[in-house]
Design an enzyme around this catalytic site. Sequence first.
Site, short mmCIF file in Angstrom:
data_model
loop_
_atom_site.label_atom_id
_atom_site.label_comp_id
_atom_site.label_asym_id
_atom_site.label_seq_id
_atom_site.Cartn_x
_atom_site.Cartn_y
_atom_site.Cartn_z
CD GLU A 38 -45.24 70.03 2.66
OE1 GLU A 38 -44.13 69.50 2.54
OE2 GLU A 38 -45.88 70.51 1.71
CB THR A 80 -41.02 69.12 -0.70
OG1 THR A 80 -42.38 69.19 -0.31
CG2 THR A 80 -40.14 69.17 0.55
CG HIS A 195 -48.52 67.53 1.97
ND1 HIS A 195 -49.53 67.28 1.05
CD2 HIS A 195 -47.36 67.59 1.28
CE1 HIS A 195 -48.98 67.19 -0.15
NE2 HIS A 195 -47.67 67.38 -0.05
CG ASP A 254 -42.39 72.97 1.54
OD1 ASP A 254 -43.35 73.71 1.85
OD2 ASP A 254 -42.52 71.73 1.36
CG HIS A 255 -44.24 74.16 -1.54
ND1 HIS A 255 -45.53 73.87 -1.16
CD2 HIS A 255 -43.53 73.01 -1.35
CE1 HIS A 255 -45.61 72.60 -0.80
NE2 HIS A 255 -44.41 72.06 -0.88
#
Length: 418
Positions: A38, A80, A195, A254-255
């Site tokens: 994450e 995600t 997150h 993921d990003h």
Amino acid sequence: DGSELVDIDNYIHANYKKPNDEMFGVAKGKNVILISMESTQGFVINEKVNGQEITPFLNDFIKESYYFDQFYHQTGQGKTSDSEFLIDNSLYPLSRGAVFFTHSGNEYTATPNILKEFGYYSATLHANSKSFWNRDIMYDSFGYDHFYSLTDYDVNDENSVGWGLKDVDFFEQSIAHLKEMPQPFYTKFITLTNHHPFELGEEDSLIDPYTSGNKTVDNYFPTVRYMDEAIKQFIERLKVEGLYEDSIIILYGDHYGISQNHNKAMSEFLGEEVTPFVTTQLQRVPLIIHIPGQEGKTISTVSGQIDVKPTLLHLLGIQTKDNIDFGSDLFSDDKMEFTVLRDGSFITKDYIYTSETCYDKQSGELTDMDACAPFIEKAANELEYSDKIIYGDLLRFYENDGLRNSKLLENEPAIDAN
Ligand code: GP9
Ligand code: MN
């Protein structure tokens, strides 16, 4: 009808890169363990905060793995879920909204769909409610056999922080699920603790926050450090359970975790102004591929999440030349250094194009548009073709009308389907 697919099919097959002979099939029949890290950006790797390593485990793990340090996320608003879409389909997500919501009823030739033909069982594991990002519906379209979601985990106040179940507990509880799966399996573990807003209890803080005064940036480092520890414990456990040697392990970010709203604090951390050029470079996320019996090395080919599907299938000894994949095998000798981000920015070996500006990648200086010009149309084409496939649900024609003759049947199964 499927006539629109003909141009796309031609484009895709003109761009196909044949696999590297030495790497094709090296992980044939192995289990696959994907870990979605994450909000993990590449800049934390081999980096310190307050004199302490941010990712000590990953820093070691990359030494015994293939580590791609010029690998970009290509996600849009679907965050995600967009990364999952890219990884499993080698298609681009959409420029607006989340394809997981808008086109979950489409036909896809996702990795789980393909691996089913080769005797693989597939599952996603993520301790959030199953309908978040419409995952339960989309996973069916991708061909996942099972989704271990919130109700498959014991989640309480003690083992939760921020968005839910802490990563250490998530992995720990996931072992039981993993052990009950038929092998070989294709599994995706989606972490959660790192997150936004990067909350963490005192007892789980292994390093101190950064000291810019910006809470988001400051607290990012301890939660990344925590995730690193959770992955370390999971890998140790895989060894204990005898799964490590039989599995190929793929970790990817993921990003981004730190948005452009925090450029000032990020500039302080990086020691340089966060220009559009730097922002683009900050879209790099780690990609780590661990293959049992292989030493690995750091590979600096420009690449993106769209490349994971053909790379993985080739490692498993499965041909992809008849697939509609926008990415290509990262181990191919002919891999083109060209990665398109969802906002239309792109990165080549020597240049970065973003906000209609062309930069020299080495120096970060503005450069003549002529340098980027040959790639501008190609980048636009890629995104447009991929969008057309999604909007027109075109893969249903590809599979059904035998455009290139049932591609799955052409492949010899890599392993027995017993
Ligand atoms: C939610 C998790 C985080 O289940 O995947 O989603 P994000 O906000 O990063 O897309
Ligand atoms: Mn995410």
